[in-house]
Scaffold this active site. Sequence first.
Site, PDB file in Angstrom:
ATOM      1  N   LYS A  34      11.330   9.893 -11.252  1.00 11.26           N
ATOM      2  CA  LYS A  34      12.460   9.676 -12.156  1.00 11.26           C
ATOM      3  C   LYS A  34      13.397  10.893 -12.142  1.00 11.26           C
ATOM      4  O   LYS A  34      14.602  10.758 -11.999  1.00 11.26           O
ATOM      5  CB  LYS A  34      11.922   9.425 -13.576  1.00 11.26           C
ATOM      6  CG  LYS A  34      12.966   8.918 -14.546  1.00 11.26           C
ATOM      7  CD  LYS A  34      12.436   8.922 -15.968  1.00 11.26           C
ATOM      8  CE  LYS A  34      11.332   7.920 -16.198  1.00 11.26           C
ATOM      9  NZ  LYS A  34      11.747   6.765 -16.985  1.00 11.26           N
ATOM     10  N   ARG A 103      10.833  11.910 -21.714  1.00 15.70           N
ATOM     11  CA  ARG A 103      10.139  10.864 -20.948  1.00 15.70           C
ATOM     12  C   ARG A 103       9.235  11.471 -19.897  1.00 15.70           C
ATOM     13  O   ARG A 103       9.598  12.444 -19.250  1.00 15.70           O
ATOM     14  CB  ARG A 103      11.142   9.989 -20.191  1.00 15.70           C
ATOM     15  CG  ARG A 103      12.039   9.142 -21.045  1.00 15.70           C
ATOM     16  CD  ARG A 103      13.074   8.490 -20.134  1.00 15.70           C
ATOM     17  NE  ARG A 103      14.165   7.945 -20.887  1.00 15.70           N
ATOM     18  CZ  ARG A 103      14.297   6.656 -21.178  1.00 15.70           C
ATOM     19  NH1 ARG A 103      13.401   5.798 -20.754  1.00 15.70           N
ATOM     20  NH2 ARG A 103      15.318   6.226 -21.867  1.00 15.70           N
ATOM     21  N   GLY A 112       4.962   2.408 -17.552  1.00 17.23           N
ATOM     22  CA  GLY A 112       4.400   2.234 -18.895  1.00 17.23           C
ATOM     23  C   GLY A 112       3.068   2.928 -19.132  1.00 17.23           C
ATOM     24  O   GLY A 112       2.479   2.795 -20.190  1.00 17.23           O
ATOM     25  N   MET A 114       2.364   6.197 -19.180  1.00 18.52           N
ATOM     26  CA  MET A 114       2.399   7.431 -19.973  1.00 18.52           C
ATOM     27  C   MET A 114       3.437   7.293 -21.081  1.00 18.52           C
ATOM     28  O   MET A 114       4.036   6.238 -21.233  1.00 18.52           O
ATOM     29  CB  MET A 114       2.715   8.604 -19.065  1.00 18.52           C
ATOM     30  CG  MET A 114       1.523   8.979 -18.211  1.00 18.52           C
ATOM     31  SD  MET A 114       1.966  10.209 -17.032  1.00 18.52           S
ATOM     32  CE  MET A 114       3.061   9.374 -15.976  1.00 18.52           C
ATOM     33  N   ARG A 347      15.093   3.709  -8.977  1.00 17.79           N
ATOM     34  CA  ARG A 347      13.905   3.986  -8.163  1.00 17.79           C
ATOM     35  C   ARG A 347      13.727   2.830  -7.185  1.00 17.79           C
ATOM     36  O   ARG A 347      14.260   1.736  -7.413  1.00 17.79           O
ATOM     37  CB  ARG A 347      12.662   4.125  -9.043  1.00 17.79           C
ATOM     38  CG  ARG A 347      12.402   2.908  -9.888  1.00 17.79           C
ATOM     39  CD  ARG A 347      11.220   3.107 -10.813  1.00 17.79           C
ATOM     40  NE  ARG A 347      11.207   2.049 -11.817  1.00 17.79           N
ATOM     41  CZ  ARG A 347      10.412   2.016 -12.855  1.00 17.79           C
ATOM     42  NH1 ARG A 347       9.575   2.984 -13.070  1.00 17.79           N
ATOM     43  NH2 ARG A 347      10.462   1.014 -13.703  1.00 17.79           N
ATOM     44  N   HIS A 463       6.243  -5.822 -19.096  1.00 19.61           N
ATOM     45  CA  HIS A 463       5.117  -5.049 -18.588  1.00 19.61           C
ATOM     46  C   HIS A 463       4.156  -5.902 -17.769  1.00 19.61           C
ATOM     47  O   HIS A 463       3.761  -5.545 -16.655  1.00 19.61           O
ATOM     48  CB  HIS A 463       4.383  -4.423 -19.784  1.00 19.61           C
ATOM     49  CG  HIS A 463       3.150  -3.708 -19.377  1.00 19.61           C
ATOM     50  ND1 HIS A 463       1.911  -4.299 -19.454  1.00 19.61           N
ATOM     51  CD2 HIS A 463       2.974  -2.503 -18.824  1.00 19.61           C
ATOM     52  CE1 HIS A 463       1.027  -3.447 -18.995  1.00 19.61           C
ATOM     53  NE2 HIS A 463       1.639  -2.347 -18.607  1.00 19.61           N
ATOM     54  N   SER A 780     -19.593  -1.051  20.527  1.00 13.76           N
ATOM     55  CA  SER A 780     -19.021  -1.598  19.298  1.00 13.76           C
ATOM     56  C   SER A 780     -19.739  -0.930  18.127  1.00 13.76           C
ATOM     57  O   SER A 780     -20.944  -1.106  17.961  1.00 13.76           O
ATOM     58  CB  SER A 780     -19.232  -3.106  19.271  1.00 13.76           C
ATOM     59  OG  SER A 780     -18.794  -3.608  18.049  1.00 13.76           O
ATOM     60  N   CYS A 848     -16.654  -2.813  14.364  1.00 19.72           N
ATOM     61  CA  CYS A 848     -16.733  -4.196  13.886  1.00 19.72           C
ATOM     62  C   CYS A 848     -17.361  -4.285  12.496  1.00 19.72           C
ATOM     63  O   CYS A 848     -17.631  -5.362  12.006  1.00 19.72           O
ATOM     64  CB  CYS A 848     -17.495  -5.071  14.882  1.00 19.72           C
ATOM     65  SG  CYS A 848     -19.219  -4.601  15.035  1.00 19.72           S
ATOM     66  N   TYR A 868     -10.120  -0.958  19.926  1.00 22.29           N
ATOM     67  CA  TYR A 868      -9.931  -2.145  19.079  1.00 22.29           C
ATOM     68  C   TYR A 868     -10.627  -1.987  17.735  1.00 22.29           C
ATOM     69  O   TYR A 868     -11.472  -1.111  17.554  1.00 22.29           O
ATOM     70  CB  TYR A 868     -10.448  -3.405  19.789  1.00 22.29           C
ATOM     71  CG  TYR A 868     -11.963  -3.483  19.920  1.00 22.29           C
ATOM     72  CD1 TYR A 868     -12.741  -4.046  18.912  1.00 22.29           C
ATOM     73  CD2 TYR A 868     -12.610  -2.992  21.047  1.00 22.29           C
ATOM     74  CE1 TYR A 868     -14.119  -4.109  19.032  1.00 22.29           C
ATOM     75  CE2 TYR A 868     -13.984  -3.060  21.175  1.00 22.29           C
ATOM     76  CZ  TYR A 868     -14.741  -3.616  20.155  1.00 22.29           C
ATOM     77  OH  TYR A 868     -16.107  -3.670  20.253  1.00 22.29           O
TER      78      TYR A 868
HETATM   79  C1  PEP Z   1     -22.517  -3.363  11.060  1.00 17.79           C
HETATM   80  O1  PEP Z   1     -23.638  -2.931  10.838  1.00 17.79           O
HETATM   81  O2  PEP Z   1     -21.484  -2.708  10.915  1.00 17.79           O
HETATM   82  C2  PEP Z   1     -22.339  -4.734  11.534  1.00 17.79           C
HETATM   83  C3  PEP Z   1     -21.159  -5.182  11.890  1.00 17.79           C
HETATM   84  O3  PEP Z   1     -23.419  -5.541  11.514  1.00 17.79           O
HETATM   85  P1  PEP Z   1     -24.010  -6.216  10.210  1.00 17.79           P
HETATM   86  O4  PEP Z   1     -23.073  -5.967   9.098  1.00 17.79           O
HETATM   87  O5  PEP Z   1     -24.201  -7.641  10.531  1.00 17.79           O
HETATM   88  O6  PEP Z   1     -25.308  -5.475  10.065  1.00 17.79           O
END
Ligand code: PEP
Length: 900
Positions: A34, A103, A112, A114, A347, A463, A780, A848, A868
């Site tokens: 502000k 303010r 809102g 504070m 803002r 709000h 992975s 993953c 990835y």
């Molecule tokens: C993991 O362990 O990150 C994974 C992808 O396998 P899970 O969650 O099935 O054990």
Amino acid sequence: MRPMIQTETSRVNFRWIMPFEEGNRDLKQLLGGKGANLAEMTRAGLAVPPGFTITTEACRAYYQGSNLPEGLLEELQQSMTALEQKKGQRFGDPTAPLLISVRSGSVNSMPGMMDTILNLGLNDETVKGLARLSGNERFALDCYRRFIQMFSNVVFGVESVYFEKILRTLKQERKVDTDQELTAEDLSGLIDAYKNTVKSIAGKVFPQDVQEQLELAVESVFRSWNNNRAVIYRRLHAIPDEQGTAVNIQSMVFGNLGDDCGTGVLFTRNPSTGERKLFGEYLTNAQGEDVVAGVRTPKAIAEMEQEMPEIYQLLSDTAAQLEAHYRDVQDIEFTIEKNRLYMLQTRNAKRTAQAAIKTAVDFVHEQIITKEEAIERLDTAHLNQLLHPSIDPSIALDVLAVGLPASPGAASGQIVFDADVAEQWSKKQMKVLLVRNETTPEDIHGVIAAQGILTSHGGMTSHAAVVARGMGKPCVCGCEAIEVDDEQKQLMIGGRTYQEGDWISIDGSTGRVIEGKVELTDVNLSDELLLLLTWADEIRHLKIYANADHPEDARKAREFGAEGIGLCRTEHMFFGNDRLPVVQAMILAENLKDRKEALDRLLPMQQGDFEGLFKAMDGYPVTVRLLDPPLHEFLPNLEELNEQMAHLIQNGREQSSDAHKLRQLIKKVRSLHEVNPMLGQRGCRLGILYPEIYDMQIQALFQAAVICIHKGIEVIPHLMIPLVGHYTELKYFHGRITRMAQEIFDAAGVKCEYEIGTMIEVPRAALTAEKLVPYADFFSYGTNDLTQMTFGYSRDDAEGKFLTYYVDQKILPNNPFQVLDRDGVGQLVELATTKGKNLKPSLQAGICGEHGGDPESIMYCQEIGLDYVSCSPYRVPLARIAAAQAKLAADRRDSNCNLA
Ligand code: PEP
Ligand code: MG
């Protein structure tokens, strides 16, 4: 470094305070959002009431010493003197009283959360001066009673209900409905009553000394940085606790001096839809917080064009100027005092995800920003809103009422009238809708807990609306057709009465309030979002795969732009009604022959699943993980079985064939029991003990590939071995898979390229990655297990037992199962990737675990050169954007390094 400001020769080197004329928008860390913007507007020559900002640094110093920092009061005094000169008024002088607002103003906007005090400088004497100067005694007294209430609430903690009760009683006595109908005499009496209340509730005399008022107010605003709602809000939005708030002190202008006055809020584009049209609300003859507080329902800004055409024109010109200057949608607060327009704040506007997408695309088309800037501006967490369910338009609905469509998305829930109840019920996994007359910042925990919010009062900038939009929660507000009775815990709509716990639904995109629970449908990506996603794809380097176990998930993932399946957890294919009994028969088999028989029955089912995945992913890789969980997970639990046995015994059936089967089952379950199953017989360990299980899966996969090849589908199978800790485990399967693939391809007379890789989930695997390389085309990282094993935290128990507390107490910066721990787990990932890629540059590496959909973790994956990330299908669009943002951040870092 502290800024040393020296503007007037008479002034000392200021450490804690900066006048508006000296700041600018780049000083946001020091002046708060502000303060920085007020300074920027002042410098741009807009009509901003003069004032100054006490810096966030002063607030931090206050918290270090628990006192106003040394020198602040002296600077405050001098800044007030300068302000008096600018205004030609004097603080505490009844002949020409200077009144100010005090303010809060943090670096990140915390609407809102504070405290703010208006009309400071009023006392029994100056109020007379204000009456004389404004020619309106009633107005002056009204300001004074508001000030006493606000000040005593903020500074002495006297709850507003005490004042509201007195006001309500007075109105009843006078038989009037609105505050405006009270006379000057009434207000005078009210002021005395308020002062007595302050004395009796807080044991304090309301201060007449304006200097004392100012000092107390500044300190209270500092303190409000740590009030409950601000702390909760900061946690929710990951705002650092140590940041502190600035305090803006500004001379008052009055929107409540008559019908040529007013106050309002304006957005340069519609914050719900992104439409390029002024959007806002205002009230004539009103002050400060009236519009946002949702007490009076305001008028749409378009009406101002008729009511005050000149002001409207000036306002729209200023709005355009501010939007062009900031290159973003602005949220502007203004006041009109006696036909003169003042800007009180600007803002970057909070907006729905929908509006964020539309405005980002429009700004690129209008050549205001680049595609890269459009991507960088997106808040991925916020975009989640777009992946929210809505109500299927073909369903017949019992619409009870229609309010303002304040925040999109639909929600069904059980009615609660109180934020605490909302929180308690949601902890019991109940879905609740918070229904209130209007929400206040104190309700923040209830808003967080609720599926959606419904209010009877307040406009689109109230709000409830602002907070819900920021959180991506559905919200309907200003729904005047409903009547909320907090005390009786009842909601009345068109003659029907709903009690606490009854189900209703809301549609925050249309404003509808709907009877009962409704079916919610899938999300659809807008054309603008699809366009932004293609821009993100042009920028990003990380590939985005999906974790998908069934063909429908795979199709959804493709629809959302996944470039393959990074993890198919094959055990999820074993849980259907038709499969589980076969899986159980396989587990219970007493010998290899019986086990193989069961596996033969599973094979076609598994093969069919793989065919479905290949078809959905035509031309993209499908990474199949061989069976991972411990076998007991497919069997009923021991307690349940013992109960069944007790039941049979009770009925004299202990010799029956059912009892015999049950005994066998209990024996097997007991034999599979492990004290630490997650560290036990699972993953590749299971595959080595029962190679026929993995053989069936490998066979099913390659046979499915062959069938799909015959159908003209391009298949790219990736086989993945879970939980490898020693390279010999991987080597074992590498040989087996290669041999089986060859046999199947030879028999079929067709073949395809395929890859063999390993999950890295055990720290030892990461540490010895070089030994895995000869047998792996890809790594992975199963960051769920890797986090579990690196921290030594049971992933199934930690959150419920101690992890949440750890995060609350800041023992850990965040939950490492959500955000990848760079220092520990990340180090293992980086080490294994470096070792792997050094030996085999073609080696692909990705994650993953759950972290694959988390923007901060994606940023880290980019930084350490992964190829990835793989996440659930619904997170794929966000991951595409997060990956592009990560690439842009990396490019910026590189170019900074090159410059340095
Ligand atoms: C993991 O362990 O990150 C994974 C992808 O396998 P899970 O969650 O099935 O054990
Ligand atoms: Mg795992």
